[in-house]
Scaffold this motif. Sequence first.
Motif, PDB file in Angstrom:
ATOM      1  N   ARG A  67     -17.510 -21.788  37.619  1.00  0.00           N
ATOM      2  CA  ARG A  67     -18.093 -21.763  36.333  1.00  0.00           C
ATOM      3  C   ARG A  67     -19.580 -22.146  36.157  1.00  0.00           C
ATOM      4  NH1 ARG A  67     -13.612 -26.295  34.220  1.00  0.00           N
ATOM      5  NH2 ARG A  67     -12.298 -25.761  35.927  1.00  0.00           N
ATOM      6  N   ASP A  68     -20.160 -21.937  37.568  1.00  0.00           N
ATOM      7  CA  ASP A  68     -21.712 -22.211  37.589  1.00  0.00           C
ATOM      8  C   ASP A  68     -22.365 -21.000  37.377  1.00  0.00           C
ATOM      9  OD1 ASP A  68     -24.465 -23.333  38.128  1.00  0.00           O
ATOM     10  OD2 ASP A  68     -23.847 -23.511  40.019  1.00  0.00           O
ATOM     11  N   TYR A  69     -22.562 -20.400  36.545  1.00  0.00           N
ATOM     12  CA  TYR A  69     -23.417 -19.097  36.532  1.00  0.00           C
ATOM     13  C   TYR A  69     -24.153 -18.936  35.105  1.00  0.00           C
ATOM     14  CZ  TYR A  69     -19.678 -17.697  33.068  1.00  0.00           C
ATOM     15  OH  TYR A  69     -18.708 -17.721  31.966  1.00  0.00           O
ATOM     16  N   ASP A  70     -25.060 -17.964  35.113  1.00  0.00           N
ATOM     17  CA  ASP A  70     -25.930 -17.746  33.783  1.00  0.00           C
ATOM     18  C   ASP A  70     -25.174 -16.922  32.911  1.00  0.00           C
ATOM     19  OD1 ASP A  70     -27.921 -19.331  34.633  1.00  0.00           O
ATOM     20  OD2 ASP A  70     -28.626 -17.976  36.057  1.00  0.00           O
ATOM     21  N   GLY A  71     -25.543 -16.758  31.745  1.00  0.00           N
ATOM     22  CA  GLY A  71     -25.091 -15.604  30.877  1.00  0.00           C
ATOM     23  C   GLY A  71     -23.838 -16.028  30.220  1.00  0.00           C
ATOM     24  N   THR A  72     -22.672 -15.121  29.657  1.00  0.00           N
ATOM     25  CA  THR A  72     -21.642 -15.302  29.018  1.00  0.00           C
ATOM     26  C   THR A  72     -20.796 -14.570  29.403  1.00  0.00           C
ATOM     27  OG1 THR A  72     -23.150 -16.158  27.168  1.00  0.00           O
ATOM     28  CG2 THR A  72     -20.578 -15.828  26.604  1.00  0.00           C
ATOM     29  N   ILE A  73     -19.547 -14.700  29.690  1.00  0.00           N
ATOM     30  CA  ILE A  73     -18.257 -13.992  29.997  1.00  0.00           C
ATOM     31  C   ILE A  73     -17.046 -14.600  28.891  1.00  0.00           C
ATOM     32  CG2 ILE A  73     -16.386 -13.465  31.381  1.00  0.00           C
ATOM     33  CD1 ILE A  73     -18.391 -14.067  33.864  1.00  0.00           C
ATOM     34  N   ARG A  74     -16.802 -13.576  28.042  1.00  0.00           N
ATOM     35  CA  ARG A  74     -15.720 -13.725  26.931  1.00  0.00           C
ATOM     36  C   ARG A  74     -14.669 -13.053  27.154  1.00  0.00           C
ATOM     37  NH1 ARG A  74     -20.207 -13.480  23.637  1.00  0.00           N
ATOM     38  NH2 ARG A  74     -20.783 -15.477  22.660  1.00  0.00           N
ATOM     39  N   PHE A  75     -13.400 -13.579  26.912  1.00  0.00           N
ATOM     40  CA  PHE A  75     -11.977 -12.712  27.035  1.00  0.00           C
ATOM     41  C   PHE A  75     -11.265 -13.267  26.203  1.00  0.00           C
ATOM     42  CE2 PHE A  75      -7.904 -12.037  28.849  1.00  0.00           C
ATOM     43  CZ  PHE A  75      -7.907 -10.557  28.630  1.00  0.00           C
ATOM     44  N   LEU A  76     -10.876 -12.367  25.215  1.00  0.00           N
ATOM     45  CA  LEU A  76      -9.859 -12.806  24.019  1.00  0.00           C
ATOM     46  C   LEU A  76     -10.638 -13.428  23.161  1.00  0.00           C
ATOM     47  CD1 LEU A  76      -6.541 -13.423  26.017  1.00  0.00           C
ATOM     48  CD2 LEU A  76      -7.079 -11.453  24.751  1.00  0.00           C
ATOM     49  N   ASP A  77     -12.089 -13.130  23.228  1.00  0.00           N
ATOM     50  CA  ASP A  77     -12.961 -13.751  22.317  1.00  0.00           C
ATOM     51  C   ASP A  77     -13.101 -15.253  22.374  1.00  0.00           C
ATOM     52  OD1 ASP A  77     -13.710 -11.563  20.627  1.00  0.00           O
ATOM     53  OD2 ASP A  77     -11.830 -11.778  19.293  1.00  0.00           O
ATOM     54  N   GLU A  78     -12.798 -15.747  23.561  1.00  0.00           N
ATOM     55  CA  GLU A  78     -13.121 -17.152  24.080  1.00  0.00           C
ATOM     56  C   GLU A  78     -14.233 -17.079  25.214  1.00  0.00           C
ATOM     57  OE1 GLU A  78      -9.972 -19.658  24.532  1.00  0.00           O
ATOM     58  OE2 GLU A  78      -9.017 -19.012  22.464  1.00  0.00           O
TER      59      GLU A  78
END
Length: 265
Positions: A67-78
């Motif tokens: 979970r330690d990263y920059d930016g955003t990952i979204r799946f199924l709008d979450e």
Amino acid sequence: MTMEAIHSGFGALSIEAVGKVFVSNDTNVEALRDINLRLDGPELIAIVGHSGCGKSTLLKLIAGLDRDYDGTIRFLDEVVRGPSIDRGMIFQEHRLFPWLTVEQNVRLAIHRAPLSRAKKDEIVAERLALVKLGDFARSFPAQLSGGMAQRVAIARALAASPRLLLLDEPFGALDAFNRMAIQEELLKIWQDQQIPMIIVTHDVEEAIFLSSRVVVMSPRPGRVQTIVEIDLPRPRDRTSAEFIAFKRLILDEVGFGDARGSRAS
Ligand SMILES: Nc1ncnc2c1ncn2[C@@H]1O[C@H](COP(=O)(O)OP(=O)(O)O)[C@@H](O)[C@H]1O
Ligand SMILES: [Mg+2]
């Protein structure tokens, strides 16, 4: 519930400006920089690139294993905040438990699911049928070929009805013939399941055979160098001129461009 009903809710996977730096005592390794990628439907995409360019790191971030990263990952709008049964993962090694039968290995994936015993039996039988291993339900992993064991791993990953499947060099340990056979099976499974899949592979032919887009990553730090759309109808003929043209293009991108010309193979 039908398959459509189960999967009707999936939206896009979106990876926005994702970066990852591994921090250790004396050195920092920037594994990923500014990765942007979207999957809008049940698409099958491939990621290729040299060893160390961050492919596995990216899959682990999508899986929620880091979970330690920059930016955003979204799946199924979450926003992805950890692992979920929504996102299945398959590795190069099948990671089956040797002391459990094929059936028991698959069943383990839904061990804690709030389903009746009969429903679990049904899911296990269905997934084993999907990978054509119904007759091997009572076998142990040691009794299977590498390709069969990897098919069990696929059945296990699909047991929890994931809405996204991540495959990290899943067929890398198989010989060429087994690999071609299992690629065809994966395609059928993908068509049957209608879920997005991301396969990391170092086999350019595999990437072109399977996917609708090939993401080529560049190393140190890992970035998306280019995305090649494979607009060939399926089933694809690996020996066709169009297929080979894609192979040339992608090999060029990854820096093995001398597959071109008289040394083409
Ligand atoms: N847990 C970790 N700690 C430190 N560095 C790591 C770790 N995992 C991967 N790396 C580094 O990140 C880079 C990308 O690794 P990886 O994602 O495994 O590449 P690939 O799968 O493309 O071969 C490499 O330089 C690797 O050494
Ligand atoms: Mg890797």
